[in-house]
Scaffold this active site. Structure first.
Site, PDB file in Angstrom:
ATOM      1  CE1 TYR A 164       7.316   0.278  -5.803  1.00 50.90           C
ATOM      2  CE2 TYR A 164       8.529   0.293  -3.733  1.00 50.90           C
ATOM      3  CZ  TYR A 164       8.422  -0.091  -5.055  1.00 50.90           C
ATOM      4  OH  TYR A 164       9.435  -0.824  -5.627  1.00 50.90           O
ATOM      5  CE  LYS A 168       6.914  -3.343  -5.991  1.00 53.13           C
ATOM      6  NZ  LYS A 168       6.972  -4.270  -7.141  1.00 53.13           N
TER       7      LYS A 168
END
Length: 258
Positions: A164, A168
């Protein structure tokens, strides 16, 4: 020298991942509709997208459509934009909100999970942004905002872990590079990096104990709300943000100071 194009009264904002009931996307759609935007809700669930669009149209008396799409699939996204462009005013704004969390520790992360997170969080932004830009470049006006995360800036340390955080962080480089290429066409591209927000993406609805844990070390002593993030996104998509591009806006209650 690029001269700013007049912001049209009739305009559409596309919000990916906009149908989650307690999500940032739906809060953004509501806020934009309240400001007079036509709204396109793009979600993996066409049923949820259509229901959300119907709710927004009825509540705010604006035009809204809900379309189902896999943001990582160019054909699916192109078909969704075909519907949006037929039924709504020109697309001026795009909010890349669709995303998934990934709490799996790095040494337990499979290639399949890594690819899934990257496909939705990063490839999805690429596919949808590229499709939206065709019309924006032709009209010489556009606003694009993508949701990054404090996790990208801190190297994790939140609910989600490496996959993640990497996806991002990739969005931050993506934002700056796309902004550099399309600025001459009057298109701005920015990112928003939220800290802990009271949504369901972090393993379900947050308990009071989890909220306290996640906000520890922050200056305000609480987690944020979807509407607070939506307010920032709506500003960056609006007419007053025409000289802001390639920027990352932190909204984290002082947990991270950049």
């Amino acid at each position: 020298m690029a001269q700013p194009t007049e912001f049209p009264d009739q305009r559409t904002a596309v919000i990916t991942g906009g149908a989650s009931e307690r999500g940032i996307g739906k809060a953004t759609a509501r806020r934009l509709a309240a400001a007079g935007w036509s709204v396109a809700i793009m979600d993996v669930s066409v049923t949820d997208a259509e229901r959300t669009a119907e709710e927004i149209s009825s509540r705010y008396d604006v035009r809204a459509v809900g379309v189902g799409a896999d943001v990582a699939d160019p054909e699916s996204v192109d078909a969704a934009f075909g519907i949006i462009e037929r039924e709504l005013p020109p697309v001026v704004g795009l909010a890349n909100v669709a995303g998934i969390s990934s709490p799996t520790p790095f040494m337990e992360t499979t290639v399949a999970e890594w690819d899934r997170v990257m496909a939705i969080n990063l490839r999805g932004a690429f596919v949808v942004t590229q499709r939206a830009l065709h019309g924006m470049i032709d009209r010489r006006l556009g606003r694009i905002v993508s949701i990054s995360s404090i996790s990208a800036q801190r190297g994790g340390g939140t609910y989600s872990k490496v996959a993640y955080s990497a996806s991002k962080a990739g969005l931050l480089g993506f934002t700056r590079a796309v902004a550099r290429e399309v600025g001459e066409y009057g298109v701005t591209v920015n990112a928003v990096a939220p800290g802990p927000i009271d949504t369901d993406i972090m393993g379900g609805t947050l308990t009071d104990d989890r909220k306290a844990e996640m906000s520890a070390g922050g200056m305000l002593g609480r987690v944020g709300t979807p509407d607070e993030v939506a307010a920032l996104i709506a500003f960056l998509l609006g007419p007053d943000a025409g000289y802001i591009t390639a920027a990352t806006y932190d909204i984290n209650g002082g947990i991270q100071i950049s």
